[in-house]
Design an enzyme around this catalytic site. Structure first.
Site, PDB file in Angstrom:
ATOM      1  N   ASN A 119      71.843 -47.246  18.158  1.00  0.00           N
ATOM      2  CA  ASN A 119      72.519 -46.051  18.673  1.00  0.00           C
ATOM      3  C   ASN A 119      71.763 -45.385  19.818  1.00  0.00           C
ATOM      4  OD1 ASN A 119      74.726 -46.180  16.917  1.00  0.00           O
ATOM      5  ND2 ASN A 119      73.578 -45.181  15.285  1.00  0.00           N
ATOM      6  N   ALA A 169      70.272 -38.471  12.529  1.00  0.00           N
ATOM      7  CA  ALA A 169      70.399 -39.091  11.198  1.00  0.00           C
ATOM      8  C   ALA A 169      70.728 -40.579  11.227  1.00  0.00           C
ATOM      9  CB  ALA A 169      71.422 -38.344  10.325  1.00  0.00           C
ATOM     10  N   ASP A 170      70.837 -41.177  12.414  1.00  0.00           N
ATOM     11  CA  ASP A 170      70.986 -42.638  12.514  1.00  0.00           C
ATOM     12  C   ASP A 170      70.374 -43.079  13.836  1.00  0.00           C
ATOM     13  OD1 ASP A 170      71.655 -45.198  11.822  1.00  0.00           O
ATOM     14  OD2 ASP A 170      73.791 -45.006  12.274  1.00  0.00           O
ATOM     15  N   PHE A 171      69.191 -42.564  14.102  1.00  0.00           N
ATOM     16  CA  PHE A 171      68.571 -42.677  15.423  1.00  0.00           C
ATOM     17  C   PHE A 171      67.600 -43.849  15.493  1.00  0.00           C
ATOM     18  CE2 PHE A 171      65.229 -41.662  18.494  1.00  0.00           C
ATOM     19  CZ  PHE A 171      65.962 -41.274  19.603  1.00  0.00           C
TER      20      PHE A 171
END
Length: 304
Positions: A201, A195-197
């Protein structure tokens, strides 16, 4: 918003709880965490401080449950507290973030990035429940995946009346209606989603993926949501554009249902609009609203 605390204060707590710090290295901070690198006993670590320890405990859970050779998640070795502010120490992964990688080097790692994303989607989910964002016990907030998608319109979670001065109620209503129309097309798939790829990250040495970090937003649901994030952010970051092009060229089946992919992009965009409006980050807000308009326009073309 990152916490206001001095590096010296955190280092004093680290020395107290973990050991003598022989060197300190600057690293790129996160949006919500103060972060820097340290060396203790000849080993390299990352120290982060945040207002809440929940993200640190969730990182530790994800390392224990999902970390593997194909999905390298840095180990959380200590979670502590200083001046009522939580901090954590994790092992430092080699390399740089995709966002910091030179644009010319991006084509050389896009295949490895796609493999890491597939490893996330393939991760086993034993002894977990629910959909959407989950806690450090593997319990999701929602009963259904569509409940998570629809939650952006839930006034108990997103109070859009607070941002009416920056985001008109008419604009919200138009995009929320479009999202609602598409929800029934979305599958009730339950797999791991970062969900924050894909940008700051994911760490790489220029050849392989050396670390996938910051699992605070991770959830259970449709892995296409991670693909949608890459497509939503492609105009913003070169690393996202490179990944989107690779996926289009090599994995066209990932986006076979363009309405679902567009629905997810719109959901991502609406959450970003809300967060920017609450923080009064006007340039970012304008970009996110414009991007939502672009996504909605493409959806209208597909529906027509």
């Amino acid at each position: 918003m990152r916490p206001a605390i001095s590096e010296d204060t955190i280092l004093a707590a680290v020395t107290r709880d973990f050991g003598y710090v022989s060197a300190v290295h600057r690293v790129s901070p996160g949006e919500e965490s103060l972060a820097f690198g340290i060396r203790v006993g000849g080993e390299e670590f990352i120290v982060r401080a945040n207002r809440s320890p929940s993200g640190f405990h969730k990182d530790a859970y994800c390392y224990q449950q999902f970390g593997s050779a194909v999905l390298p998640i840095p180990e959380i070795v200590l979670i502590g507290e200083t001046e009522d502010l939580p901090y954590c120490i994790s092992r430092r992964a080699a390399g740089v973030t995709l966002q910091d990688l030179a644009p010319a080097a991006l084509p050389g790692v896009t295949a490895a990035v796609a493999q890491a994303m597939q490893a996330i989607a393939d991760a086993p989910l034993p002894e977990t429940t629910g959909f959407g964002p989950f806690d450090s016990r593997g319990v999701g907030e929602h009963t259904h995946w569509r409940d998570f998608l629809a939650a952006v319109a839930d006034p108990h979670r997103y109070d859009w009346s607070r941002v009416n001065a920056l985001v008109s109620s008419r604009w919200c209503a138009e995009h929320m209606s479009k999202l609602q129309d598409l929800l029934l097309r979305c599958p009730e798939t339950r797999r791991l989603v970062h969900a924050d790829f894909g940008s700051n990250n994911v760490l790489t040495d220029g050849v392989t993926i050396t670390g996938v970090i910051d699992w605070s937003e991770a959830m259970f649901g449709d892995p296409l949501y991670d693909v949608a994030s890459i497509f939503f952010w492609r105009p913003w970051l070169a690393c996202m554009e490179a990944q989107a092009c690779f996926l289009e060229d090599h994995f066209p089946d990932l986006s076979h249902d363009t309405l679902v992919l567009g629905c997810y992009q719109l959901r991502i965009g609406l959450a970003q609009v809300y967060e920017c409006a609450i923080a009064e980050e006007i340039p970012d807000l304008c970009w996110a609203m414009k991007r939502c308009d672009e996504v909605a326009a493409k959806l209208n073309q597909k529906i027509a």
